[in-house]
Scaffold this motif. Structure first.
Motif, PDB file in Angstrom:
ATOM      1  N   MET A  95       0.861  -1.055  -0.063  1.00  0.00           N
ATOM      2  CA  MET A  95      -0.150  -0.189   0.018  1.00  0.00           C
ATOM      3  C   MET A  95       0.943   1.149  -0.092  1.00  0.00           C
ATOM      4  O   MET A  95       1.863   1.149   0.590  1.00  0.00           O
ATOM      5  CB  MET A  95      -0.904   0.071   1.232  1.00  0.00           C
ATOM      6  CG  MET A  95      -1.949   1.188   1.206  1.00  0.00           C
ATOM      7  SD  MET A  95      -3.199   1.039   2.581  1.00  0.00           S
ATOM      8  CE  MET A  95      -4.462   1.704   1.673  1.00  0.00           C
ATOM      9  N   ASN A 146       5.018   8.785   3.632  1.00  0.00           N
ATOM     10  CA  ASN A 146       5.345   8.659   5.004  1.00  0.00           C
ATOM     11  C   ASN A 146       6.667   7.679   5.059  1.00  0.00           C
ATOM     12  O   ASN A 146       6.650   6.401   5.715  1.00  0.00           O
ATOM     13  CB  ASN A 146       4.199   8.031   5.852  1.00  0.00           C
ATOM     14  CG  ASN A 146       3.821   6.560   5.335  1.00  0.00           C
ATOM     15  OD1 ASN A 146       4.197   6.472   3.926  1.00  0.00           O
ATOM     16  ND2 ASN A 146       2.694   6.075   5.697  1.00  0.00           N
ATOM     17  N   PRO A 147       7.724   8.018   4.421  1.00  0.00           N
ATOM     18  CA  PRO A 147       8.795   7.320   4.908  1.00  0.00           C
ATOM     19  C   PRO A 147       9.377   7.556   6.168  1.00  0.00           C
ATOM     20  O   PRO A 147       8.782   8.610   7.039  1.00  0.00           O
ATOM     21  CB  PRO A 147      10.036   8.073   4.061  1.00  0.00           C
ATOM     22  CG  PRO A 147       9.344   9.463   3.802  1.00  0.00           C
ATOM     23  CD  PRO A 147       7.986   9.295   3.929  1.00  0.00           C
ATOM     24  N   PHE A 148       9.779   6.395   6.766  1.00  0.00           N
ATOM     25  CA  PHE A 148      10.226   6.314   8.276  1.00  0.00           C
ATOM     26  C   PHE A 148      11.506   7.385   8.514  1.00  0.00           C
ATOM     27  O   PHE A 148      12.022   7.470   7.413  1.00  0.00           O
ATOM     28  CB  PHE A 148      10.768   5.018   8.574  1.00  0.00           C
ATOM     29  CG  PHE A 148       9.837   3.724   8.381  1.00  0.00           C
ATOM     30  CD1 PHE A 148       8.347   3.856   8.924  1.00  0.00           C
ATOM     31  CD2 PHE A 148       9.935   2.661   7.351  1.00  0.00           C
ATOM     32  CE1 PHE A 148       7.789   2.926   8.920  1.00  0.00           C
ATOM     33  CE2 PHE A 148       9.055   1.888   7.575  1.00  0.00           C
ATOM     34  CZ  PHE A 148       7.913   2.012   8.041  1.00  0.00           C
ATOM     35  N   PRO A 149      11.620   7.901   9.752  1.00  0.00           N
ATOM     36  CA  PRO A 149      12.695   8.722   9.869  1.00  0.00           C
ATOM     37  C   PRO A 149      13.833   7.726  10.078  1.00  0.00           C
ATOM     38  O   PRO A 149      14.598   7.791  11.182  1.00  0.00           O
ATOM     39  CB  PRO A 149      12.320   9.439  11.441  1.00  0.00           C
ATOM     40  CG  PRO A 149      11.290   8.479  12.184  1.00  0.00           C
ATOM     41  CD  PRO A 149      10.770   7.675  10.585  1.00  0.00           C
ATOM     42  N   LYS A 150      14.364   7.282   9.036  1.00  0.00           N
ATOM     43  CA  LYS A 150      15.713   6.391   9.057  1.00  0.00           C
ATOM     44  C   LYS A 150      16.303   6.808   7.599  1.00  0.00           C
ATOM     45  O   LYS A 150      15.715   7.671   6.854  1.00  0.00           O
ATOM     46  CB  LYS A 150      15.103   4.916   8.768  1.00  0.00           C
ATOM     47  CG  LYS A 150      14.605   4.300   9.978  1.00  0.00           C
ATOM     48  CD  LYS A 150      14.063   2.813   9.725  1.00  0.00           C
ATOM     49  CE  LYS A 150      13.025   2.395  10.793  1.00  0.00           C
ATOM     50  NZ  LYS A 150      14.171   1.620  11.811  1.00  0.00           N
ATOM     51  N   ARG A 191       9.581   1.172  -1.546  1.00  0.00           N
ATOM     52  CA  ARG A 191       9.535   0.502  -0.183  1.00  0.00           C
ATOM     53  C   ARG A 191       8.774  -0.420  -0.362  1.00  0.00           C
ATOM     54  O   ARG A 191       8.702  -1.805   0.117  1.00  0.00           O
ATOM     55  CB  ARG A 191       9.259   1.126   1.055  1.00  0.00           C
ATOM     56  CG  ARG A 191       9.095   0.749   2.393  1.00  0.00           C
ATOM     57  CD  ARG A 191       8.915   1.866   3.324  1.00  0.00           C
ATOM     58  NE  ARG A 191       7.770   2.556   3.252  1.00  0.00           N
ATOM     59  CZ  ARG A 191       7.227   3.630   3.993  1.00  0.00           C
ATOM     60  NH1 ARG A 191       8.164   4.082   4.872  1.00  0.00           N
ATOM     61  NH2 ARG A 191       6.090   4.066   4.055  1.00  0.00           N
ATOM     62  N   THR A 192       7.431  -0.160  -1.020  1.00  0.00           N
ATOM     63  CA  THR A 192       6.282  -1.155  -1.202  1.00  0.00           C
ATOM     64  C   THR A 192       6.786  -2.359  -2.189  1.00  0.00           C
ATOM     65  O   THR A 192       6.530  -3.556  -1.978  1.00  0.00           O
ATOM     66  CB  THR A 192       5.253  -0.340  -1.895  1.00  0.00           C
ATOM     67  OG1 THR A 192       4.873   0.515  -0.867  1.00  0.00           O
ATOM     68  CG2 THR A 192       4.080  -1.494  -1.768  1.00  0.00           C
ATOM     69  N   VAL A 221       9.415  -5.560  -1.181  1.00  0.00           N
ATOM     70  CA  VAL A 221       8.836  -6.979  -0.683  1.00  0.00           C
ATOM     71  C   VAL A 221       7.965  -7.705  -1.847  1.00  0.00           C
ATOM     72  O   VAL A 221       7.436  -8.710  -1.456  1.00  0.00           O
ATOM     73  CB  VAL A 221       8.039  -6.564   0.547  1.00  0.00           C
ATOM     74  CG1 VAL A 221       8.699  -6.252   1.620  1.00  0.00           C
ATOM     75  CG2 VAL A 221       6.656  -5.878   0.334  1.00  0.00           C
ATOM     76  N   TYR A 228      13.468  -1.932   4.880  1.00  0.00           N
ATOM     77  CA  TYR A 228      12.472  -2.154   6.159  1.00  0.00           C
ATOM     78  C   TYR A 228      11.702  -3.685   5.926  1.00  0.00           C
ATOM     79  O   TYR A 228      11.665  -4.544   6.741  1.00  0.00           O
ATOM     80  CB  TYR A 228      11.813  -1.008   6.491  1.00  0.00           C
ATOM     81  CG  TYR A 228      10.765  -1.222   7.561  1.00  0.00           C
ATOM     82  CD1 TYR A 228      11.327  -1.087   8.972  1.00  0.00           C
ATOM     83  CD2 TYR A 228       9.669  -1.771   7.516  1.00  0.00           C
ATOM     84  CE1 TYR A 228      10.514  -1.382   9.835  1.00  0.00           C
ATOM     85  CE2 TYR A 228       8.827  -1.899   8.587  1.00  0.00           C
ATOM     86  CZ  TYR A 228       9.263  -1.727   9.874  1.00  0.00           C
ATOM     87  OH  TYR A 228       8.442  -1.924  11.047  1.00  0.00           O
ATOM     88  N   GLY A 229      10.924  -3.689   4.654  1.00  0.00           N
ATOM     89  CA  GLY A 229       9.964  -4.789   4.752  1.00  0.00           C
ATOM     90  C   GLY A 229      10.893  -6.170   4.546  1.00  0.00           C
ATOM     91  O   GLY A 229      10.360  -7.247   5.080  1.00  0.00           O
ATOM     92  N   ARG A 268      13.952  -6.680   6.011  1.00  0.00           N
ATOM     93  CA  ARG A 268      14.540  -6.841   7.266  1.00  0.00           C
ATOM     94  C   ARG A 268      13.280  -7.677   8.210  1.00  0.00           C
ATOM     95  O   ARG A 268      13.803  -8.459   9.116  1.00  0.00           O
ATOM     96  CB  ARG A 268      15.036  -5.720   7.900  1.00  0.00           C
ATOM     97  CG  ARG A 268      16.328  -5.242   7.470  1.00  0.00           C
ATOM     98  CD  ARG A 268      16.919  -4.342   8.617  1.00  0.00           C
ATOM     99  NE  ARG A 268      18.031  -3.440   7.754  1.00  0.00           N
ATOM    100  CZ  ARG A 268      19.310  -3.938   7.869  1.00  0.00           C
ATOM    101  NH1 ARG A 268      19.541  -5.163   8.160  1.00  0.00           N
ATOM    102  NH2 ARG A 268      20.270  -3.271   7.370  1.00  0.00           N
ATOM    103  N   ILE A 269      12.233  -6.970   8.139  1.00  0.00           N
ATOM    104  CA  ILE A 269      11.007  -7.691   8.995  1.00  0.00           C
ATOM    105  C   ILE A 269      10.658  -9.009   8.860  1.00  0.00           C
ATOM    106  O   ILE A 269      10.393 -10.000   9.496  1.00  0.00           O
ATOM    107  CB  ILE A 269       9.894  -6.693   9.262  1.00  0.00           C
ATOM    108  CG1 ILE A 269       9.345  -6.830   7.861  1.00  0.00           C
ATOM    109  CG2 ILE A 269      10.141  -5.414   9.939  1.00  0.00           C
ATOM    110  CD1 ILE A 269       7.974  -5.824   7.991  1.00  0.00           C
ATOM    111  N   PHE A 281       0.459   5.216   0.691  1.00  0.00           N
ATOM    112  CA  PHE A 281      -0.520   6.247   1.412  1.00  0.00           C
ATOM    113  C   PHE A 281      -0.592   7.513   0.663  1.00  0.00           C
ATOM    114  O   PHE A 281       0.237   8.148  -0.131  1.00  0.00           O
ATOM    115  CB  PHE A 281      -0.192   6.607   2.824  1.00  0.00           C
ATOM    116  CG  PHE A 281      -0.348   5.264   3.347  1.00  0.00           C
ATOM    117  CD1 PHE A 281      -1.365   4.636   4.405  1.00  0.00           C
ATOM    118  CD2 PHE A 281       0.779   4.330   3.543  1.00  0.00           C
ATOM    119  CE1 PHE A 281      -1.562   3.509   4.933  1.00  0.00           C
ATOM    120  CE2 PHE A 281       0.738   2.890   4.392  1.00  0.00           C
ATOM    121  CZ  PHE A 281      -0.141   2.704   5.022  1.00  0.00           C
TER     122      PHE A 281
END
Lengths: 646, 261
Positions: free
Chosen positions: B99, B105-109, B170-171, B174, B117-118, B120-121, B101
């Motif tokens: 998704m 809204n990127p993470f503060p990284k 980022r989307t 993954v 991120y996706g 890594r999790i 948005f």
């Protein structure tokens, strides 16, 4: 818009007019409210500055005063004596370990004999109790016998025969009664069935006029024989310090007398100054004259310092000789003391092993102090900086001493810091975890229960927490430590205070950390979930890292809260002014300490205003205030930076 | 539902779906049935409050985060699976249905960590694997050339359009099957919007995209099919060209000609 010169339209004039608004002294209500809040903010700033000024004003003369005190300490030769005392104490503390090792070893090596001695002594008491009557009778007869003997000795030739008869009768009576007593003893021994035969024999062989039984002495000798070699080296070490002790005590009196003269001079000077001031301010000529007379009566006679401390300089060659011998004795002791491995008791081995570095340290101290002693001059000026380092790095806080007061800040600072760190180590995991849980994972119902409950802790008066710490927590901690086999001598200690302060820090840290987490934009959470992250991954990888500066700020404010807390530490920390022994590892937590806040609260009431002690307390308060201010400033900066980023 | 057609290879199938935010008292989406084709761009248009965003959030079950929200009737199937079945794990679903948005809204990284991120999790730790995937995704989002020299600087230092493309990178990192876009250009200026639209155009070859948009021009520019919603109902759903040139429904015609909305 009250003056509208161009428009003649009355309607518009009325609608824009200020007239309807109520005013007071020509200032509108809004302005009054604005001024009220502005004034209050200003008041807060003024108060802060006033507190700063007050603290600084009271504390600022501490260093010059302390400098004077240290100067007198040197001038009077007290410093010289302390150099001897240091040597004495260093040797003593090494010897104490050796002595402990010796006693433990003796008790262990001669355990069988010592046990027998105890058994004998106990049985002997019982037997003597049993034969008490017989003993009393014998005792009387014995007295009579002695009298008869004296009479016989002093008798004139004519009375010799009758005296002889009396003496013989007394001798027979004494002998019979002695036999009777021994019979009683033997009967009593028969009742003591659990004793070994040799003890029984020894008991039967006792005589009523015998002090220590030879049996007991034999055993004592046997015990001593087992540690005979150790005893020699131990005794040599014990005795080696005696000349130093003698010299130290001798010179201490010299220095103390010199110091008294210095103090007398100081108070006299103060008194004179006060009278002279009275002369200036006297309302009438009579009063002025009286004050002047009083002032003149105070004679300021400065002691002849050279003469006062001359005995010290004279003693220096002796001190050198003594130190030389002491070094020799320590070296010999190190050689002659038994190898720890040869000892039979493990605790004794440990103590003896600990003694070795202490002996090395004692040698170093003796060497160093002797060197200083030889260069020591009573008329050398004390550097001003010495009073500053003496405060900030001083390890002793000694007040109301007949010898010399020291104001060392370090034990208080270490105590406060240690307790605060313990408190935070306990409080931070709990409160941050609780904040994360309530904000991110808990259901609404849970959150509405948890938040007010945690915040309620803040409402508990700290004195109540302190009582709880003394009465309940202290006991439970000791029981718990006993259960785990950890020695805990003191009920009131770092851990106890740390736990209670943790309880006080939890609401602060929790509330602020929860705010920080709450301020993380939900967009981050959504993005993380949309990428397939679980709740835990989202919390740990996105929410906590984003809120981290806010959380750190919360922790810092929690630190500010606990380091400034007074009542709990005063009641629970144990109030022992010394730097805790960190070589103990975690055992340091079971030691009592004193804190900056606790000390101020405890001592301020008992000191004279304006005295050195008073100023020292204000200096501590000033440092505490600076620490709090710095911590608060850093956390505010963090919060500001973090809220800009969020 | 007069415009229902048969789509040969649907990736999302909706059958009589109703959705409520308040435990079923009122339905925000009412009995919607249609198929969304694979590897095409499907646009949802309609006036504010018509339920298009809500429906989009049903596809990756983001509405689960709202306690009182639930699908009250019907069935949503993605790749043949009923996504609201009790056996379905929303976490696994979201790995397949990504998704983007409305507000970037990127993470503060760092830029790198945002894209990684996706992965890594999902437990990928190998550095070279991560680096390869990040580069591929950034290239896929047409952002690589702009950020390759500052992968370790903060993502919050990028421009708005770059941040939104970073969110797309980022989307796609993954490797989802479906990408949901909730008004992805509404916070962007026209130039950034053009770049994102261009990107969507390229992504349709690999992903099935569902995009909610307020802009009818955007829908007509980028989408293959368009669905028009009004007050929680699907009014018309057809090929984009057909819907805009010859709407079958009166309300559609009124909306696209600007008579309301």
């Amino acid at each position: 818009m009250s003056k509208q010169s161009r428009s003649s339209d009355s309607d518009s004039q009325r609608s824009f007019s200020k007239k309807g608004r109520s005013t007071l002294l020509g200032i509108s209500k809004d302005s009054w409210i604005q001024k009220f809040f502005g004034g209050n903010a200003l008041l807060a700033i003024v108060f802060l500055l006033a507190i700063c000024g007050f603290l600084i004003k009271e504390a600022v003369f501490f260093f010059p005063d302390y400098h004077k005190s240290l100067q007198l300490f040197r001038q009077s030769g007290q410093e010289y004596v302390t150099l001897l005392e240091d040597q004495y104490k260093a040797q003593k503390s090494a010897y104490a370990l050796v002595d402990q090792a010796y006693n433990i070893e003796r008790a262990n090596a001669g355990a069988a004999e010592l046990e027998k001695i105890t058994a004998f002594a106990t049985a002997r008491n019982k037997v003597l109790d049993f034969a008490e009557e017989a003993y009393d009778e014998w005792d009387d007869a014995n007295d009579e016998l002695e009298d008869a003997q004296d009479e016989f000795d002093d008798a004139e030739e004519a009375d010799k025969a009758s005296a002889q008869a009396t003496l013989e009768a007394a001798q027979t009576l004494e002998k019979n009664l002695r036999t009777a007593w021994k019979a009683d003893v033997s009967a009593a021994v028969l009742q003591q069935s659990s004793l070994s035969e040799d003890v029984k024999d020894a008991l039967r062989q006792m005589q009523p006029d015998q002090g220590m039984s030879p049996f007991q002495m034999e055993l004592q000798k046997a015990v001593d024989a087992k540690v005979a070699e150790f005893a020699i080296s131990r005794n040599a070490l014990r005795d080696s310090v005696k000349p130093l002790e003698k010299l130290w005590l001798e010179l201490r009196d010299v220095a103390a007398a010199a110091k008294d003269k210095g103090v007398t001079l100081k108070t006299a000077a103060e008194r004179k100054a006060a009278y002279l001031e009275a002369v200036q301010n006297a309302p009438t000529p009579e009063a002025r004259q009286k004050a002047q007379e009083q002032a003149d009566a105070v004679i300021l006679a400065a002691p002849d310092w050279d003469k006062e401390v001359a005995p010290l300089y004279e003693a220096t060659p002796r001190a050198n000789e003594i130190s030389k011998n002491l070094l020799q004795a320590i070296a010999t002791a190190k050689e002659n003391l038994p190898d720890p491995a040869t000892l039979t008791d493990s605790l004794a081995q440990e103590r003896l092993k600990q003694a070795t570095p202490e002996l090395v340290k004692a040698r170093e101290v003796v060497t160093a102090r002797t060197e200083t002693l030889n260069q020591w001059r009573h008329d050398e000026k004390v550097g001003f900086f010495k009073s500053v380092t003496g405060f900030f790095l001083g390890a002793d806080w000694v007040t109301n001493s007949s010898w010399q007061d020291f104001y060392g800040f370090l034990p208080l600072f270490t105590g406060s810091l240690l307790i605060s760190i313990v408190a935070l180590c306990i409080a931070v995991p709990f409160s941050v975890a609780a904040a994360i849980y309530t904000n991110q994972l808990a259901s609404k119902g849970e959150a509405t229960f948890i938040k007010p409950t945690i915040e309620f802790i803040q409402a508990i008066p700290s004195v109540v927490l302190g009582l709880f710490g003394i009465l309940i927590l202290g006991e439970s901690l000791r029981d718990g430590a006993e259960f785990l086999g950890i020695p805990m001598q003191e009920r009131l200690n770092v851990l106890n205070a740390g736990i209670l302060l943790a309880l006080m820090a939890v609401p602060t840290v929790f509330t602020l950390a929860e705010d920080a987490i709450n301020n993380v934009p939900s967009a981050f959470r959504d993005a993380s979930f949309a990428l397939g992250a679980t709740k835990f991954q989202t919390v740990l990888r996105v929410i906590v890292p984003t809120a981290i500066s806010g959380i750190i700020a919360a922790i810092l404010l929690g630190f500010g809260r606990v380091i400034g807390e007074t009542m709990v530490v005063l009641l629970v920390a144990g109030n022992k002014i010394s730097i805790p022994d960190f070589s103990d590892g975690l055992g340091v937590l079971t030691q009592p300490v004193h804190t900056m806040t606790g000390l101020i609260a405890q001592e301020t009431g008992e000191v004279n205003q304006g005295s050195l002690h008073w100023r020292a307390l204000f200096m501590v308060a000033l440092v505490l205030f600076m620490i709090s201010l710095t911590v608060n400033y850093i956390s505010q900066t963090l919060i500001r930076r973090y809220s800009l980023k969020g | 539902m007069s415009t229902q057609e048969v789509i040969s290879s649907p990736i999302i199938t909706l059958d009589d779906v109703s959705f409520s935010y308040d435990m079923g008292k009122t339905n925000t989406i009412k009995n919607v049935s249609f198929d969304i084709p694979e590897k095409q761009v499907t646009a949802f248009i309609g006036p504010s409050g018509c339920g298009k965003s809500t429906l989009l959030r049903c596809f990756n079950r983001m509405n689960d985060l709202i306690e009182t929200a639930k699908v009250t009737s019907g069935k949503i199937e993605i790749m043949g699976q009923d996504i609201n079945a009790p056996t379905v794990d929303a976490i696994e679903l979201r790995k397949q249905v990504g998704m983007v948005f409305q507000k970037y809204n990127p993470f503060p990284k760092s830029i790198f960590e945002n894209v990684a991120y996706g992965l890594r999790i999902q437990g990928i730790k190998n550095k070279s694997d991560l680096a390869t995937a990040v580069e591929k995704s950034l290239r896929g989002a047409a952002l690589w050339d702009e950020v390759k020299d500052r992968l370790n600087s903060s993502a919050l230092g990028l421009s708005g359009g770059q941040q939104q493309r970073l969110c797309i990178a980022r989307t796609i990192a993954v490797q989802p099957k479906v990408i949901l876009m909730d008004e992805p250009c509404s916070a962007l200026d026209p130039i950034a919007t053009a770049k994102v639209e261009e990107l969507i155009n390229e992504l349709r070859e690999q992903f099935s995209i569902v995009i909610v948009t307020h802009s009818m021009q955007q829908a007509s520019r980028i989408s293959d099919r368009t669905a028009f919603f009004y007050l929680g109902e699907l009014i018309e759903y057809s090929d984009t060209t057909d819907l805009f040139s010859a709407p079958k429904e009166k309300r559609t015609e009124d909306y696209i000609s600007g008579r309301f909305g």
